[in-house]
Write a protein that holds these residues in place. Structure first.
Motif, PDB file in Angstrom:
ATOM      1  N   LEU A 139      -6.600  -5.725   1.201  1.00 41.99           N
ATOM      2  CA  LEU A 139      -7.198  -6.291  -0.185  1.00 41.99           C
ATOM      3  C   LEU A 139      -7.506  -5.441  -1.264  1.00 41.99           C
ATOM      4  N   ARG A 140      -7.955  -4.424  -0.896  1.00 36.81           N
ATOM      5  CA  ARG A 140      -8.624  -3.359  -1.811  1.00 36.81           C
ATOM      6  C   ARG A 140      -7.290  -3.074  -2.552  1.00 36.81           C
ATOM      7  N   ARG A 141      -6.371  -2.412  -1.516  1.00 37.59           N
ATOM      8  CA  ARG A 141      -4.993  -1.797  -2.289  1.00 37.59           C
ATOM      9  C   ARG A 141      -4.272  -2.999  -3.197  1.00 37.59           C
ATOM     10  N   ALA A 142      -4.245  -4.154  -2.814  1.00 36.87           N
ATOM     11  CA  ALA A 142      -3.694  -5.143  -3.443  1.00 36.87           C
ATOM     12  C   ALA A 142      -4.074  -5.535  -4.844  1.00 36.87           C
ATOM     13  N   GLN A 160      -1.691 -17.541  -8.633  1.00 40.72           N
ATOM     14  CA  GLN A 160      -2.414 -16.131  -8.554  1.00 40.72           C
ATOM     15  C   GLN A 160      -2.007 -15.427  -7.465  1.00 40.72           C
ATOM     16  N   LEU A 161      -2.057 -14.027  -7.630  1.00 38.97           N
ATOM     17  CA  LEU A 161      -1.888 -12.924  -6.719  1.00 38.97           C
ATOM     18  C   LEU A 161      -3.129 -12.352  -6.407  1.00 38.97           C
ATOM     19  N   PRO A 162      -3.416 -11.518  -5.530  1.00 36.11           N
ATOM     20  CA  PRO A 162      -4.739 -10.709  -5.149  1.00 36.11           C
ATOM     21  C   PRO A 162      -5.064  -9.986  -6.315  1.00 36.11           C
ATOM     22  N   GLY A 163      -6.200  -9.957  -6.559  1.00 38.13           N
ATOM     23  CA  GLY A 163      -6.734  -9.098  -7.867  1.00 38.13           C
ATOM     24  C   GLY A 163      -6.732  -9.718  -9.122  1.00 38.13           C
ATOM     25  N   PRO A 216       9.968  -8.026  -4.064  1.00 41.63           N
ATOM     26  CA  PRO A 216       9.132  -8.952  -5.276  1.00 41.63           C
ATOM     27  C   PRO A 216       9.778 -10.198  -5.257  1.00 41.63           C
ATOM     28  N   ASP A 217      11.224 -10.156  -5.592  1.00 37.83           N
ATOM     29  CA  ASP A 217      11.885 -11.467  -5.675  1.00 37.83           C
ATOM     30  C   ASP A 217      11.819 -12.435  -4.562  1.00 37.83           C
ATOM     31  N   SER A 218      11.167 -12.099  -3.397  1.00 42.05           N
ATOM     32  CA  SER A 218      11.125 -12.968  -2.280  1.00 42.05           C
ATOM     33  C   SER A 218       9.941 -13.970  -2.535  1.00 42.05           C
ATOM     34  N   LEU A 219       9.096 -13.409  -3.481  1.00 39.77           N
ATOM     35  CA  LEU A 219       7.924 -14.177  -3.508  1.00 39.77           C
ATOM     36  C   LEU A 219       7.933 -15.402  -4.410  1.00 39.77           C
ATOM     37  N   PRO A 220       7.544 -16.419  -3.842  1.00 41.36           N
ATOM     38  CA  PRO A 220       7.608 -17.686  -4.629  1.00 41.36           C
ATOM     39  C   PRO A 220       7.029 -17.815  -5.959  1.00 41.36           C
ATOM     40  N   GLY A 221       7.333 -18.580  -6.816  1.00 40.92           N
ATOM     41  CA  GLY A 221       6.633 -18.990  -7.955  1.00 40.92           C
ATOM     42  C   GLY A 221       5.645 -19.609  -7.934  1.00 40.92           C
ATOM     43  N   PRO A 222       4.883 -20.102  -9.001  1.00 40.26           N
ATOM     44  CA  PRO A 222       3.691 -20.873  -8.947  1.00 40.26           C
ATOM     45  C   PRO A 222       3.983 -22.167  -8.171  1.00 40.26           C
ATOM     46  N   VAL A 226       2.023  -6.324  -5.680  1.00 38.73           N
ATOM     47  CA  VAL A 226       1.388  -6.931  -4.395  1.00 38.73           C
ATOM     48  C   VAL A 226       2.534  -6.768  -3.601  1.00 38.73           C
ATOM     49  N   ALA A 227       3.511  -6.990  -4.068  1.00 36.29           N
ATOM     50  CA  ALA A 227       5.164  -6.944  -2.812  1.00 36.29           C
ATOM     51  C   ALA A 227       5.234  -5.517  -2.313  1.00 36.29           C
ATOM     52  N   GLY A 228       4.619  -4.335  -3.009  1.00 30.35           N
ATOM     53  CA  GLY A 228       4.631  -3.061  -2.661  1.00 30.35           C
ATOM     54  C   GLY A 228       3.457  -3.051  -1.460  1.00 30.35           C
ATOM     55  N   VAL A 229       2.729  -3.578  -1.601  1.00 29.82           N
ATOM     56  CA  VAL A 229       1.544  -3.467  -0.633  1.00 29.82           C
ATOM     57  C   VAL A 229       1.816  -4.323   0.503  1.00 29.82           C
ATOM     58  N   TRP A 230       2.655  -5.583   0.501  1.00 32.27           N
ATOM     59  CA  TRP A 230       2.992  -6.354   1.510  1.00 32.27           C
ATOM     60  C   TRP A 230       4.164  -5.760   2.075  1.00 32.27           C
ATOM     61  N   GLY A 231       5.045  -4.789   1.525  1.00 33.36           N
ATOM     62  CA  GLY A 231       6.133  -4.464   2.176  1.00 33.36           C
ATOM     63  C   GLY A 231       7.152  -5.447   2.027  1.00 33.36           C
ATOM     64  N   VAL A 232       7.352  -6.125   1.015  1.00 34.28           N
ATOM     65  CA  VAL A 232       8.291  -7.229   0.798  1.00 34.28           C
ATOM     66  C   VAL A 232       9.185  -7.048  -0.525  1.00 34.28           C
TER      67      VAL A 232
END
Length: 708
Positions: free
Chosen positions: A510-513, A354-357, A378-384, A370-376
């Protein structure tokens, strides 16, 4: 909801650090750097009442009870005091070396259901952005993951209770399945007492005659592991007796015919043979549940901590749907969350999938947001990654270094001796905790972190009410907050920004994410939490608004879910056909008795904190084996005699406690203690295929007397 009103400037209104009731309390600083706990009558959940754990919570703030300096493993194997820079440098260096040699997924992170929303959010972000690992999960997987999976499957959304506790006394009947709130969350018992005072009925399903069961109008004592058959037998009778709410089923659900067919294969006499609950008792339970206009089913760990926990909860949800008892006032299915922030802890990213929210990690749109909120990217985020037990089982092989924050798996995990062995096999272990827990004793680095009274942050109660815990005192010298730890490690690992130490700033992110997600907190801020005594999610930000007369009006929050529609694509609740199946481990000639585990009123979870409080230890000094007089007679055991309980995974020894309040084929052990009496040495890690919940609540054992 009431305002907190005028306050004594020396007193801080806040919330208890323990269970998911998150009872309101007042803290007043006293000499010695600790606080005095007093009642806080303005908080509507506990209305001033506190259990023994809440009343004595300040005892763990005392310097003698808690850690006040980082510890590092010396050359001779001892844990010795160190400075913060040395400790953080050692952690960061070891994590970096592990990643360089084995890859990012050789790094593991194990969180806790007691972490604030801010800490859970930051920990999930740290794992995925700084470490780049998919290997993160938390001990909340051991709490209500089966209920969460079943609720999401049926309703499209998981929130422990879809209504506030204040609705419980106003309904007509409550079936309480596998829950003992008289001991696990005592201030909540008043809701069930008031239910009966108002003319409602209480049905308790539990293999033991607990303090809660003693309050019930009807106590059903099924054989452990057969709750699924019991629910299906009741649904069979609902159909056979013409009690189905056909109009509701037609208008608000889908999948009824398949679920109905599955239930009809569980006729009452068959269910009686499986469960040990008689047919007259089954019929009486159905009559009591269906007689009033409104009714509820509430589950807890009993039916959930099984290798078929998701289907078991799903069967109870099917019973609610067939009788029109969901998405209507004073009716519905709910789960009594256990840990203090068990609800919020899984909503904002420390769970493996899971991701936030409460967004799904596999959803491309969720990843982009979520990647937009984190400034990264999206493809850099690992999977489950792996679920909690699977992660612990992989330690020392696939996962070589582990960061633990707010958890004590040496005591709390199933097959605990094996988990302890896996922890010892790690290349590197770092633990952040308030006390030197049994897990921290194995660590290469231990970081002393702040407690609830020494920090500000939010939690989400079992009602889905987001609450503000307020800092009342300054932590001792040498102690830092978990957010400071993550900030310091992130900087040392090359990520200088994105990990603030101010909890309100973290909550703003967190609210934004969470915005637009199932668990939308974007319309909640610290000011509202302070003024309104909490806000129920979902609570979206007012942009666009849902009040056409005032599009910028704050969303009021959502105390009651599903009254208009369910959170599925078509707005209908989904029946899911389920069938009873045996437990993963049934009794046999070698292991002829069933073991079930649970809590006692004066200890909490792994006991790492409560076992340091003299008053609580006096009330509950150690483990025990609860057994029926008939079993005791067969063994030749008397009250207090040491008994060995042996499973395929190990052996635990504790004194006998003989009572007629338990089935003759079952023994019970509380799981709060380490060492010789550790109940989780025995428990079975067989996993539910959907929720990945281990089967804590039932395994086959033999019981032996111990000779000196």
């Amino acid at each position: 909801m009431q305002s907190t009103g005028t306050r004594n400037p020396a007193t801080t209104p806040t919330h208890c650090p323990y269970c998911a009731l998150q009872c309101g309390m007042n803290l007043t600083p006293v000499e010695g750097g600790t606080v005095e706990v007093s009642e806080r009558a303005d908080f509507p959940v506990n209305r001033g009442a506190l259990c023994g754990k809440g009343r004595t919570a300040a005892a763990v703030l005392a310097p003698g009870a808690r850690l006040t300096s980082p510890l590092v493993r010396s050359g001779d194997g001892a844990l010795v005091q160190a400075g913060w820079d040395e400790a953080l440098d050692r952690i960061a260096g070891n994590l970096e070396r592990t990643r360089a040699r084995y890859g990012a997924d050789a790094l593991g992170v194990f969180g806790g259901g007691g972490l604030t929303n801010e800490k859970a959010y930051a920990l999930g972000k740290f794992a995925r952005v700084v470490l780049g690992t998919s290997q993160i999960d938390y001990n909340g997987r051991f709490c209500m993951s089966s209920a969460a999976a079943a609720g999401t499957r049926a309703f499209g959304l998981d929130r422990g209770l879809p209504f506030p506790l204040e609705d419980v006394p106003r309904t007509g009947c409550v079936i309480l399945v596998g829950s003992n709130p008289a001991e696990t969350m005592p201030p909540s018992l008043r809701y069930f007492t008031e239910l009966r005072e108002n003319g409602g009925t209480l049905i308790v399903v539990d293999p033991r005659r607990t303090r809660t069961a003693e309050q019930a109008d009807l106590h059903l004592a099924p054989r452990p592991g057969t709750d699924l058959a019991l629910a299906l037998g009741m649904l069979h009778l609902v159909v056979a007796e013409g009690r189905v709410d056909e109009a509701y089923v037609e208008e608000r659900t889908s999948g009824w015919e398949e679920a109905r067919a599955a239930a009809m294969a569980h006729w009452p006499e068959h269910v009686e043979r499986i469960t040990g609950v008689s047919v007259p008792e089954l019929r009486e339970a159905v009559r009591l549940f269906c007689a009033p206009e409104a009714a509820m089913v509430l589950t807890a760990r009993g039916p959930e901590q099984q290798a078929k926990g998701t289907d078991t909860v799903g069967a109870w949800i099917n019973l609610c749907l067939a009788t029109g008892r969901a998405g209507r006032p004073l009716s519905g299915y709910g789960c009594l969350t256990g840990q203090g922030n068990g609800q919020g802890g899984r909503e904002h990213g420390q769970k493996a999938d899971q991701l936030p929210g409460y967004r799904k990690l596999t959803d491309p749109a969720a990843r982009r947001h979520v990647a937009g909120v984190w400034g990264v990217d999206p493809d850099s985020l690992p999977g489950p990654g792996r679920s909690a037990y699977e992660l612990l089982d992989a330690l020392g092989t696939d996962v070589r270094s582990l960061l633990v924050m707010g958890s004590n798996p040496v005591v709390s995990a199933p097959r605990a001796a094996h988990v302890e062995e896996r922890l010892r096999s790690l290349d590197f272990l770092a633990v952040c905790d308030v006390v030197l827990s049994e897990t921290a004793e194995l660590a290469d680095v231990v970081l002393p972190v702040t407690q609830w009274a020494e920090e500000t942050g939010t939690t989400t109660s079992l009602e889905g009410r987001v609450l503000l815990r307020r800092r009342a005192i300054t932590p001792p010298d040498g102690v830092r907050g978990d957010l400071e730890v993550l900030h310091g490690l992130a900087g040392r690992l090359g990520v200088e920004k994105g990990f603030p130490t101010d909890p309100e700033e973290v909550f703003g992110e967190l609210r934004r994410a969470s915005a637009g997600g199932p668990a939308d907190y974007s319309g909640i801020d610290y000011r509202r939490l302070d003024e309104e005594n909490g806000v129920f999610w979902p609570c979206p930000a007012p942009t666009g608004g849902d009040d056409t007369r005032n599009p910028t009006a704050p969303h009021p929050g959502t105390p009651r879910l599903f009254l208009d529609r369910f959170a599925t694509d078509d707005g209908r609740a989904r029946f899911v056909p389920v069938a009873h199946r045996p437990s993963a481990e049934e009794p046999d000639d070698e292991y002829p008795v069933l073991l079930t585990t649970g809590r006692v009123v004066s200890q909490y979870q792994s006991g790492a904190q409560t076992r340091r409080v003299a008053e609580l230890n006096a009330a509950a000094p150690g483990p025990f084996v609860e057994l029926h007089p008939r079993l005791a007679a067969r063994l030749g055991a008397a009250e207090g005699d040491p008994l060995a309980v042996v499973s395929r995974r190990g052996r635990a020894v504790a004194p006998a406690r003989i009572t007629t309040g338990i089935r003759p084929d079952t023994v019970f052990m509380p799981f709060h203690w380490p060492g010789e009496g550790r109940a989780n040495t025995l428990t079975n890690p067989a996993l539910d295929p959907t929720s990945r919940m281990p089967e804590f609540k039932v395994c086959a054992v033999r019981v032996e007397t111990v000779t000196s």
